[in-house]
Design an enzyme around this catalytic site. Structure first.
Site, PDB file in Angstrom:
ATOM      1  N   GLY B 149       0.822  -1.201   0.000  1.00 46.28           N
ATOM      2  CA  GLY B 149       0.000   0.000   0.000  1.00 46.28           C
ATOM      3  C   GLY B 149       0.859   1.254   0.000  1.00 46.28           C
ATOM      4  O   GLY B 149       2.080   1.201   0.185  1.00 46.28           O
ATOM      5  N   CYS B 150       0.205   2.376  -0.190  1.00 47.53           N
ATOM      6  CA  CYS B 150       0.940   3.633  -0.329  1.00 47.53           C
ATOM      7  C   CYS B 150       1.540   4.075   0.995  1.00 47.53           C
ATOM      8  O   CYS B 150       2.751   4.321   1.088  1.00 47.53           O
ATOM      9  CB  CYS B 150       0.051   4.711  -0.918  1.00 47.53           C
ATOM     10  SG  CYS B 150      -1.567   4.873  -0.131  1.00 47.53           S
ATOM     11  N   TYR B 151       0.730   4.183   2.041  1.00 49.24           N
ATOM     12  CA  TYR B 151       1.287   4.558   3.345  1.00 49.24           C
ATOM     13  C   TYR B 151       2.330   3.537   3.810  1.00 49.24           C
ATOM     14  O   TYR B 151       3.401   3.918   4.293  1.00 49.24           O
ATOM     15  CB  TYR B 151       0.177   4.667   4.383  1.00 49.24           C
ATOM     16  CG  TYR B 151      -0.690   5.910   4.298  1.00 49.24           C
ATOM     17  CD1 TYR B 151      -0.151   7.180   4.467  1.00 49.24           C
ATOM     18  CD2 TYR B 151      -2.058   5.815   4.091  1.00 49.24           C
ATOM     19  CE1 TYR B 151      -0.960   8.317   4.432  1.00 49.24           C
ATOM     20  CE2 TYR B 151      -2.878   6.950   4.057  1.00 49.24           C
ATOM     21  CZ  TYR B 151      -2.322   8.197   4.231  1.00 49.24           C
ATOM     22  OH  TYR B 151      -3.115   9.313   4.200  1.00 49.24           O
ATOM     23  N   THR B 153       4.301   1.645   2.073  1.00 51.46           N
ATOM     24  CA  THR B 153       5.546   1.752   1.314  1.00 51.46           C
ATOM     25  C   THR B 153       6.408   2.896   1.845  1.00 51.46           C
ATOM     26  O   THR B 153       7.615   2.726   2.089  1.00 51.46           O
ATOM     27  CB  THR B 153       5.239   1.961  -0.179  1.00 51.46           C
ATOM     28  OG1 THR B 153       4.573   0.802  -0.683  1.00 51.46           O
ATOM     29  CG2 THR B 153       6.508   2.206  -0.980  1.00 51.46           C
ATOM     30  N   ALA B 154       5.805   4.062   2.029  1.00 53.53           N
ATOM     31  CA  ALA B 154       6.581   5.203   2.529  1.00 53.53           C
ATOM     32  C   ALA B 154       7.144   4.915   3.912  1.00 53.53           C
ATOM     33  O   ALA B 154       8.300   5.244   4.223  1.00 53.53           O
ATOM     34  CB  ALA B 154       5.700   6.459   2.555  1.00 53.53           C
TER      35      ALA B 154
END
Lengths: 338, 338, 338, 338
Positions: B149-151, B153-154
């Site tokens: 997911g995006c969060y 990954t960061a």
């Protein structure tokens, strides 16, 4: 009418003070000081200000020009107020200072965080902290008020009732906050140019932002504070984390906030996380909080307009109290939304 | 050319996949599925896509239409992939799935965070976690990849090397992150309308955002995660806090990140806090970290484009690996800046 | 690889050239000139550029440094190219110049609109106008190309086929255009600071913007041009008005555009008014037009990214042609949307 | 206090009316009607509104609920007011209607531009046009006022004195205007979602926007009008072009505007092109104009906040006049800037 002088009239806080005073029922801006724009008409300096204020001329600061002035509203870079505050108070003017100069009670703290010795430590005791929600009576009778900073105001409003109620461990606090770009002032920097800011989110001042000291003083806490720049002009949201001192219901922190602010004209307690735009352009603040049983932490949030409740609005709120006016005179709690 | 089908072609991730594949040297988008826009030309659905792709028609999903397809890129709402993944794999297609369906290894975790039982728990073991920086070899030989997911990954890019090196206590992690609005998808909601978002910053999903589970799994940690919506279309910045396990030099976390990512084509380690715009429109990521001796905590930051490295870019990076291509084919590390 | 030098490497057009060349299959940026940032690593100057380009050093311009350079891409303030273009051409380099210096064929026009005499009028005849859609063959064989300005590119793409077809009276043209802020360059100005621009729309350069001359030359027209600054970083929309020379069907102008651009790789003709974001970050352009029988006027619209098709993209498109490469090499028509 | 009812209280104009009335010295919002949000507390509907207004409940409209109401402020979709205006006036209420229903004097014009016959043509004669700058005396004595639309207000303020003075040919007018997104209302549409709007500029309503009729009526002109959507929430800038009737000095149109608005409390005449943000959140307007001897045309510009002087602000200004209050009561001319 109470005659007010504005120091730092050409900056963004100065412009917001003038916008508010343009419609204030009992305080009139009569002298405007701003060295960098001295000699210009206010209408050239602040394109949003209409006549008659727009026809006033910005002046270079001069103590003599304060004759007949009742109230000085100072929005200067740190280090400037401490050079002139003594003389201003000597003249009998009331003073609301937004700079950092008189916020920290201990001059050593100032020296530590600002990297230079304080020039007027003997005056520190005369300044009352300018957050009316916690210092209303003292402000009413003060000659000098040090209005709180923008990040500290959002943070303290969100956390102080929880700290005071013993719900959270003051040594465990993390404040993660985002600010609109106007908080960086009117000076030109690449980091506040449109092209760099639009569509971007960035942290800055990692581990050493000066507002940390003010938050720690107000909360009696140790705080790790990370400010961020958000692509918006106005607004601060402080998202605050602290270890709970005990297990509690998820809404117990919210109840504490509701009790604390039940009678406040400018602070709302919200069930939902507040958006900064709810209070944009106003003196309003919105706070919320809850307890997370899974991690044992409390999350508390505070939203303000950094130029409103975080600067000019709070200055006027303090000035209203100091001059015996209705605390809300000339101020709105309603944001310019959408 | 490798023939790819896109599931969820009409959403924002679908649009970004198509933008990237329009210039990809070795993977061609040949079948596009998107139920809500079925029957429309792609050019009507995604105004940024030019011919020849714009002339393709979006279709209702049909398993038979996968005949001759080598690669399926799925960007569907959670719960959808698990209904069809088995059949897709049966047909011999390689599959990169961006949904949440196959990210959590334990079906109980899925049931807990998504509030419904998993429909295909027997497939979970066939999916490799789709963060190439940590699972490169497994991805190369996998038939099925669950892109992160995006969060997560960061966050994982910023924290995992520090956790793995034992610098921080995994039980102490707080993740405070801000996302652009495209992360909320293309569906119309008042909270993602322009008027509500512009000039506003707000937290959401307090204490219970589903990406928490994915972060905790990847880091072996307990995490308090607070997502925020920032007034920007793309970009995620994760600002992560953890208690250090020992005293260290302020730059020791940075050194650990530098070692971890020395050879990575898409991850840069920065001395300065990264701005999301540095990697907007790209598959790049920028991370930084430092230790605060005053509070004994480590702060680590990770910036990505939620549609790039946080979604479509990472999917293509995985697909490149799975199909034996140059890992960077068709991808850029350079953001569209300013 | 074709070895390219960039003049003005530290500006926004320079940064966009570098972003594009970082992934270009056949042109490599090997020398970077930018006086104001000379001595800095490119990665410090442009935070979006990754290694290996980020490790190059920006240099002060020196003619000797062009030894071995095949192609010079110049993005300099007006007045600068004319001082050095002769020497560059002398060395045998191909030159794509984005400045205003060699766009106007008549040195008197330059003197009139730029307020200073042209320093190298003898070179004007050697420069081909850099809009490939209208000058493709000449560009292919040219050593020197004067890439068109951003506003002129959007305007000429929208209007030229209509003027050439005799549909509109060239003496009647009004161009009302809006640009993103990156068009104003990287220099710091109050008018391009975030706080001033966000949430605001403003006209500038009333009646005397210098791009007027370039539009008039390309269209053989008299033009009243009003540029506006829109609160966005990239993008130009030109909304053009002209008196029709005769009655016609409402879609006749659209048909003319469709014929003109049928085979163009970067120009799309749209039934709907184009949004600048459809082509953001790309070399694409979208145009539309229609006839208004009620007022007897034609309205034509052109949308581009001012840094893409309006600057760096078009420069690369020209360079591709000049060096015998695929015209579209390293360029996209697909915007970074949303 | 004058007791006011708001129709359309849940829309953006309704929200702005409530924000203004929350601090109005003599008009109180006492009944709120809004069918789609009926039954909800106002604080849920408009998160920017504070107590005590926030505690009011939005009601379904009912004529009986107007008992005791002095003033009705209606912000409804077109077609709605004409169904109820007769009954409202019958009850003796004063009415300020912001919809299109009573703006066009000729019911045929309404039928033509709105595509449906007018339901109450017999009432048209009872409505005074609601632009105080041109109809002040009539408004003072009117029971019913049709407040002007947002685009027409900006356009008419910029052009009417020039038309009236005979400086420009009314048959030659082109109006090219940009609006903030709040002008499109609160309903959810893809075209007003954040992701689509941010960083984008687009025209819409080509050749047939309904506000054309209102402009033409007010100016006695034939107008080609092109509205655009700019990436901002509030603000309208109208850039207007007209053929001059004779040669004149470049500043003669400016002089005409200065004379026309010398005593106006909300209209400023500026030498420089106005930015919409100068008047954001306020009832102010800024206009400018000049003559271009090169093309024989006059360019005139008008900037307002579409929700302020273009809607709620102007409604209150009219209501102040109709009820004998100070015309400026509860209104500001100063924009919320930056």
């Amino acid at each position: 009418m109470i005659r007010a002088a504005i120091l730092g009239a050409s900056g963004y806080v100065g412009g917001e003070l003038l916008r508010l005073l343009a419609r204030h029922p009992a305080i009139a801006a009569t002298r405007l000081f701003g060295d960098s724009k001295a000699g210009q008409k206010l209408g050239q300096v602040h394109p949003h200000i209409a006549v008659p204020l727009a026809d006033l001329t910005v002046e270079r600061f001069d103590l003599a020009a304060l004759d007949g002035i009742d109230l000085v509203l100072a929005a200067l870079p740190h280090g400037e107020s401490q050079k002139i505050a003594g003389a201003i108070l000597e003249k009998g003017c009331k003073l609301v200072d937004l700079g950092a100069d008189f916020r920290l009670h201990d001059p050593q703290d100032y020296a530590h965080w600002y990297g230079e010795p304080h020039q007027a430590p003997e005056l520190l005791g005369r300044f009352v902290t300018g957050i009316p929600e916690f210092h209303r009576d003292a402000i009413r009778s003060a000659q000098a008020v040090a209005a709180a900073g923008c990040y500290p105001t959002a943070t303290i409003l969100a956390l102080k009732p929880l700290v005071d109620a013993g719900l959270v461990d003051p040594a465990s606090i993390i404040v993660d906050a985002a600010s609109g770009v106007s908080g960086a002032g009117r000076g030109l920097k690449e980091g506040t140019s449109y092209n760099v800011v639009e569509g971007s989110f960035v942290a800055y001042g990692l581990l050493n932002h000066r507002h940390t000291a003010e938050m720690e003083q107000a909360l009696g806490a140790t705080i790790l504070f990370t400010p961020h720049l958000a692509p918006m002009t106005r607004g601060i949201l402080a998202t605050c984390y602290a270890t709970a001192t005990r297990d509690m219901g998820p809404d117990e922190p919210l109840s504490v906030l509701r009790s604390a602010y039940a009678d406040e004209p400018f602070v709302r307690v919200s069930n939902e996380p507040p958006a900064t735009k709810w209070v944009a352009g106003s003196n309003g603040a919105v706070v919320t909080a809850r307890y997370d049983p899974r991690t044992g932490r409390v999350v508390a949030l505070g939203a303000i307009d950094n130029l409103g409740k975080g600067a000019a609005g709070q200055m006027i709120q303090c000035a209203n109290l100091m001059t015996g006016l209705d605390e809300a005179a000339g101020l709105a709690a309603e944001g310019v939304f959408p």
